[in-house]
Every structure is written in C-alpha cells, then in structure tokens.
Write a protein that holds these residues in place. Sequence first.
Motif, PDB file in Angstrom:
ATOM      1  N   GLY A  83      37.861  33.155  95.122  1.00  0.00           N
ATOM      2  CA  GLY A  83      38.358  33.896  96.578  1.00  0.00           C
ATOM      3  C   GLY A  83      37.747  35.731  95.548  1.00  0.00           C
ATOM      4  O   GLY A  83      37.720  36.173  96.741  1.00  0.00           O
TER       5      GLY A  83
ATOM      6  N   ILE B  33      35.316  37.849  96.870  1.00  0.00           N
ATOM      7  CA  ILE B  33      36.219  39.658  97.902  1.00  0.00           C
ATOM      8  C   ILE B  33      34.836  40.774  97.257  1.00  0.00           C
ATOM      9  O   ILE B  33      35.226  41.062  97.599  1.00  0.00           O
ATOM     10  CB  ILE B  33      37.599  39.986  97.674  1.00  0.00           C
ATOM     11  CG1 ILE B  33      38.298  38.893  98.462  1.00  0.00           C
ATOM     12  CG2 ILE B  33      38.642  41.485  97.153  1.00  0.00           C
ATOM     13  CD1 ILE B  33      39.927  38.696  98.337  1.00  0.00           C
ATOM     14  N   CYS B  34      35.125  40.927  95.691  1.00  0.00           N
ATOM     15  CA  CYS B  34      34.320  41.837  94.962  1.00  0.00           C
ATOM     16  C   CYS B  34      33.122  41.659  95.668  1.00  0.00           C
ATOM     17  O   CYS B  34      33.018  42.322  95.709  1.00  0.00           O
ATOM     18  CB  CYS B  34      34.447  41.600  93.398  1.00  0.00           C
ATOM     19  SG  CYS B  34      36.332  41.336  92.407  1.00  0.00           S
TER      20      CYS B  34
ATOM     21  N   MET C  96      43.509  45.212  99.667  1.00  0.00           N
ATOM     22  CA  MET C  96      43.248  44.855  98.412  1.00  0.00           C
ATOM     23  C   MET C  96      44.591  45.375  98.123  1.00  0.00           C
ATOM     24  O   MET C  96      44.873  44.479  97.346  1.00  0.00           O
ATOM     25  CB  MET C  96      41.942  45.140  97.795  1.00  0.00           C
ATOM     26  CG  MET C  96      41.082  44.574  98.336  1.00  0.00           C
ATOM     27  SD  MET C  96      39.520  45.396  97.251  1.00  0.00           S
ATOM     28  CE  MET C  96      38.318  45.248  98.663  1.00  0.00           C
TER      29      MET C  96
ATOM     30  N   PHE D 297      36.854  38.661 106.736  1.00  0.00           N
ATOM     31  CA  PHE D 297      36.555  38.224 105.213  1.00  0.00           C
ATOM     32  C   PHE D 297      37.450  38.277 104.498  1.00  0.00           C
ATOM     33  O   PHE D 297      37.435  37.083 103.539  1.00  0.00           O
ATOM     34  CB  PHE D 297      35.051  39.354 104.638  1.00  0.00           C
ATOM     35  CG  PHE D 297      33.754  38.280 104.702  1.00  0.00           C
ATOM     36  CD1 PHE D 297      33.863  37.330 104.527  1.00  0.00           C
ATOM     37  CD2 PHE D 297      33.402  39.454 105.507  1.00  0.00           C
ATOM     38  CE1 PHE D 297      31.989  36.654 104.492  1.00  0.00           C
ATOM     39  CE2 PHE D 297      31.155  39.007 105.616  1.00  0.00           C
ATOM     40  CZ  PHE D 297      31.157  38.053 105.278  1.00  0.00           C
ATOM     41  N   LEU D 298      38.228  39.412 104.429  1.00  0.00           N
ATOM     42  CA  LEU D 298      39.798  39.760 103.115  1.00  0.00           C
ATOM     43  C   LEU D 298      40.190  38.402 103.585  1.00  0.00           C
ATOM     44  O   LEU D 298      41.352  38.060 102.251  1.00  0.00           O
ATOM     45  CB  LEU D 298      40.284  40.766 103.744  1.00  0.00           C
ATOM     46  CG  LEU D 298      41.288  41.096 103.000  1.00  0.00           C
ATOM     47  CD1 LEU D 298      40.431  41.867 101.586  1.00  0.00           C
ATOM     48  CD2 LEU D 298      41.349  42.946 103.352  1.00  0.00           C
TER      49      LEU D 298
ATOM     50  N   PHE E 119      38.963  35.096 101.903  1.00  0.00           N
ATOM     51  CA  PHE E 119      38.804  34.691 101.217  1.00  0.00           C
ATOM     52  C   PHE E 119      40.261  34.933 100.258  1.00  0.00           C
ATOM     53  O   PHE E 119      40.784  34.924  99.442  1.00  0.00           O
ATOM     54  CB  PHE E 119      37.870  35.477 100.510  1.00  0.00           C
ATOM     55  CG  PHE E 119      36.566  35.726 100.203  1.00  0.00           C
ATOM     56  CD1 PHE E 119      35.817  34.370  99.972  1.00  0.00           C
ATOM     57  CD2 PHE E 119      35.274  36.461 101.294  1.00  0.00           C
ATOM     58  CE1 PHE E 119      34.344  33.819 100.125  1.00  0.00           C
ATOM     59  CE2 PHE E 119      33.817  36.174 101.398  1.00  0.00           C
ATOM     60  CZ  PHE E 119      33.557  35.019 101.040  1.00  0.00           C
ATOM     61  N   GLY E 120      41.269  35.830 100.816  1.00  0.00           N
ATOM     62  CA  GLY E 120      42.238  36.104 100.411  1.00  0.00           C
ATOM     63  C   GLY E 120      43.432  34.663 100.490  1.00  0.00           C
ATOM     64  O   GLY E 120      43.666  34.227  99.606  1.00  0.00           O
TER      65      GLY E 120
ATOM     66  N   MET F 283      44.132  41.317  91.212  1.00  0.00           N
ATOM     67  CA  MET F 283      43.081  41.864  92.581  1.00  0.00           C
ATOM     68  C   MET F 283      43.727  43.530  92.706  1.00  0.00           C
ATOM     69  O   MET F 283      42.865  44.562  93.327  1.00  0.00           O
ATOM     70  CB  MET F 283      43.974  41.515  94.056  1.00  0.00           C
ATOM     71  CG  MET F 283      43.280  41.716  94.753  1.00  0.00           C
ATOM     72  SD  MET F 283      41.669  41.034  95.314  1.00  0.00           S
ATOM     73  CE  MET F 283      41.107  42.260  95.527  1.00  0.00           C
TER      74      MET F 283
ATOM     75  N   PHE G 114      32.506  43.227  99.879  1.00  0.00           N
ATOM     76  CA  PHE G 114      33.672  44.124  99.731  1.00  0.00           C
ATOM     77  C   PHE G 114      32.685  45.546  98.611  1.00  0.00           C
ATOM     78  O   PHE G 114      32.452  46.474  99.458  1.00  0.00           O
ATOM     79  CB  PHE G 114      34.794  44.263  99.299  1.00  0.00           C
ATOM     80  CG  PHE G 114      35.664  43.702 100.535  1.00  0.00           C
ATOM     81  CD1 PHE G 114      35.355  44.305 101.818  1.00  0.00           C
ATOM     82  CD2 PHE G 114      36.114  43.092 100.153  1.00  0.00           C
ATOM     83  CE1 PHE G 114      35.968  43.939 102.545  1.00  0.00           C
ATOM     84  CE2 PHE G 114      35.594  41.747 101.613  1.00  0.00           C
ATOM     85  CZ  PHE G 114      36.235  42.435 103.041  1.00  0.00           C
TER      86      PHE G 114
END
Lengths: 510, 115
Positions: free
Chosen positions: A252, A256-257, A280, A211-212, A215-216, A317, A260
């Motif tokens: 993105g 992520i928010c 992060m 996921f990181l 989305f990153g 971030m 996670f």
Amino acid sequence: MNLVPLFVAVPLAAAFIIPLLGIWWKKSGEVLAPVCTAILAIMAIVQTGAPASVHHMGGWAPPVGIAMVSDGLSTLLLIAINIVAFVSIIFSLKYMRVYTGLTKYYALFMLMVAGMNGVVLSGDLFNIYVFLEIASIASYALVAFGVDAEELEAGFKYLILGSVASVMLLFAIGTVYAVTGSLNMADVAREISVRFGTTMNPALLLAGAMFLMGFGLKAALVPFHAWLPDAHPSAPAPISAMLSGVVIKSLGIYAICRVFFHVFGVASGAGGSIIFANAMIAFAVLSIVLGGLLAIGQWDYKRLLAYSSIGQVGYIMLGIGVGARVLATGGQLSVAALAILGGLFHLINHAAFKSLLFLSSGAVQHATGTRDMKQLGGLRESMPITSWTINLGTLSIAGVPPFSGFWSKLIIIIATIKAGHYAIAAVAMAFAFVTLAYYVKVQREVVFGSVTKLVEKAREVPALMYVPLIILAIVCVGFGLLYPVFGARILEPARDALMNGTEYIQLVLG
Amino acid sequence: MTVYFLCVVLLTMGLYCLVAKKNIVKKVLGIVIMDYAVNLYLIIIGYKTGGVAPIIEADMPLSTLERFVDPLPQALVLTSIVIGLGVMSLMVAMCIRLYEKHGTFDMSVISKLRG
C-alpha cells in the motif's frame, strides 16, 4: 555480486521446493523457511550500505526490458519485510504446531515474502501488479488458514475487496499505458513530464485516482479499511504480524509513494499533483481519526491492534502526504524533507512495534487460550518476558518519550505545523493521546490488573516464541535511542530517493 | 469511443453484482465480470481496425508494419487471465468451505464479523 534478483528468487524457490519436499519430508517447511528468511534478512542488512542499482532482467535494458531497481526507498522496505519475516517464521515454529498442513503454510508464507520483495524492487508498473497479486493471493489464503467460520469469512471478505483493488489497479495501469505507451516507471515518468509538464491530463487524473483507491485499499486507509479489522485478527498471529507489520506498507504505502512521487511526478509539481497530495492528506486524517476512535472500544486484543494499525498507517500517510503537498505547491524543501522523513521513520517503527504486539498477542493466546481482554489480566507474574515485551511495544506505539513512536510522531506533527496545516496538526496531536489512552488500556487489562482464572494456569511461552519478541523489543528500543546510528544509513537515503524523481529516471534509463 | 463506454458499463455491472447480491457465488461472478471488463479494456487499447498479427518477417513492406496491433496489452491480458483464474479458484474454494460451515451461500446469514 548483485543481490537484487535474489530477494525474489530465494523465497520463490523456497515456496516451490517446500511443498515438493514436503511430500516425503514433513519438516521441510520448518527447516527451509527459517534458513531462507535468515538469508534474506542478512541480505537486506548487507544491502543497506549499497548504492542505488538497476538490474536488467535477461540483459534487456529498459524501457524495453524489465528492470529491478534497488534505491534507498526499496532498501528501507526490504529491511522491514525481511526482518519481520524472519522473526515471524521463528515464532511460527512453535506457534503453528497446533495447525495441520504446515508445509502449505510455510510455502504460502515464502510466496508472500517473494511477492512483497518483488513489489518493492520492481521498476515496472505491470510487474508491481503481478507481484502484488502474488503477495495478496498468498495472504488471502493465509488469513483463512484456520478454516473456521470466522477465518473463512474474514478471508473471503479480504479476498473480495482485494480483488476489487486489483481490478482498479489493472485499469489504472492500462490507462497509463494507453496515454504514455510504456510500462517502465522511469520511462512513463519521463514521458509524462515531457508531454504534459504542469498541465493536467484527465486520463492520468483518472488513473491516479484508481491507483490511490487500489493501493489505498491494500494499505487499509479509511474509507477502504473495512477488511482489515476482520482479516488481521482472524489470521494466525505470525501472519497478523506480517500483515499489519509489512504487507499493508509494502503493497500500500510503498506503492503509493513510488507511483505518485516517481511516476506521476508529484514531487516536481506535475499536473494534478496538488489534488493527489490533498487526497492523501484527507485519507490520512480520516484514518487517524476513525482508527483511533474505533480502537478505544475494542475488547478483543488483536482487534484493538488491528484498528490501531489503521490509525498508525494514517500517521505514515500524513507524513508522506504533507511532504507531497509541500513539494507540489513549491514550498520549502526542508519542510517536505522533514515530513517525508517522519512518515518513513514511522513506517519502520510501526513495522517493528506492531509486529511485536501481534506476536505477543499470539503468545498470550497460546498461553491462556483467549484474546478477550476482559478475561486477561496480571500476566506480569506468570509471563514476565512476554509482559515486558508488551510493555515496551505499547510504550513505543503510544508515543511515550524516549521510545521510537514518540520521535516519529513528533517529526510528523512538527512538519505538519511548519507546512501551515495547524488544524490537521492539532488532530494528529489529539489522536496521539487517544493512542496512548487505548494502549494504557491494553497494559492495564493484559499486563497489570488482577490475576484472572485463565491467567493463573498460564506459563511463560517456550524460548522459540519469546526470543522473537525479545529481538523485536530490542529493535523498538533501538529505533528510539539510536537514530544517529541507523538514520543516515537507511532513513535518509530513502527520503532522498523519494524526493528526487528526476534522479530515479536517470538511474533507470541511464 | 463507444467500445470504451460499453467496457465501463460492463465494469459497473460487475460492481453492481458484487455490491447488491447477497449470494456469495454471485459476488464471485461479479468479481469475474469486473476482471474480464478490465481485460477487454486492455485489449481495446491495443486494437487497431484492420490490424494484423505483429510478426516480423524479412522484406516486409512498411505499410504492413504500420498495421501491426500492439502486442504488449495482449501479453498483459494473458498474465491477467492467469492471475484471475488463480483468484477465482481460491474464491470458489472458500465459497465451498463457507457452504460447508453454514449450509448457505447467503452473505447476510454467514456474516458475523462487524467490519
């Protein structure tokens, strides 16, 4: 009446109707798109005061049915997306006249808006993936809209890297489903917290890493940033404004928010959350450093802005990551709240000033025919309005008090110091000055300085192009000076929504 | 377990093709292979040995119900295949346009932007 489904339905319908009507009526996009985005912007502003709500699609209650969830965090993103979309569309009306196939442009634009609104409202992991793909595919096509060699290459690069991100996300979603047996985010979160508590499940760790990365990549965090400096400058200016202003944030940062904090339970110290928070922060610091350093050497106005986007996303971030780490390690809630507030504040600030700067770069290119800063200079004489808005935008993003960028960066740095990361705070502070340095360069080379040959002939752009600039400049100044007016209305609900994972579960599952 | 391993091997092959090949059409194929590896992964998640189609009928014995395969991943894969088709057609369209501009599919010739 519940407005939530309309945020997706209205632009999706417009994206369908515009090319259909376009067969007989060439101006369908130029008429319908501004109307739709205006409606959406008004709806987003109306939505700010509304309490958090859940809409069950087709009347099926979660976890079986698909839910659309509108809480503080979604509302914040909805405002940014729909207002930037509105001003970009107004700017497009004149700016895009030089291109052909305009109905397709407006249809793709509305599709992109529909995808982004869908991502921020969806309460279901797979739906997030689908909407993310809708927005991404539309943006790949829009980056390559000019179909010149450079645009096509940038679009192709973006498309390849974006597809890799999508593959990773689908893999992660499949893994989460295999572990928890659900796709509804609240249900997955409950399942994870009940079954694993604070222990770490290796499959979920893999899913989190995927996921990181996925989305990153959409957020263009370093080291996944390679596509952004090509794609953002190559796109038409309104699309650059959308991409840098809101696409990298909604696809993105927001994702992520949401994933996670609310699914993996970083805020409640679930297993592996310290690893995620550290990752992060590491990506954020890398982005701040590399984005800043690479921006200094650029002479292409839009390319400089694109590199600056990488650095500024790093600041967002950093705020979110520091907040996550404080929460995961059980630190003071007030410090975490400050860090997250700073991150979210910088998010909307960046949406305002970066879209302003990209639109102004479009205005400059429209008037002078170049975006090479060596050939620009002395625009304050020939294009006073554009110059003023560029000045306000650069002052805001460079963090000159009392403009908006100063406050959000200050909050992030103070929170980082309070959390005990002195070295990271020092880096963030130093690169705030680097940001100032390269925006002073922009002012010196574009607005002030001696008048060059190209600029002598330049005239101020038409009203349809400078009015959006003025709107965004006012928003930038407003964000800097009027925190008491909007802070409690849009920022603090977003922060509270992000920090209370259990509240989200209760909201969706009842 | 072996099938999962083979699935990851397929994914890695796609990634290798994407990274190592200079021909942009081969890069597109790499993406498609990766996409299908993930689709396969989703199917495997829902698979059961000796499973039957999950269609409920009246007075069905419990032993049959227990043999149902999970239909949700199949629905996901259908969606994912459609999305993959859309992305692939866009990629191929861009490849054709790039070929028209440069007269080659070689990425190292096409590439002018610095990244």
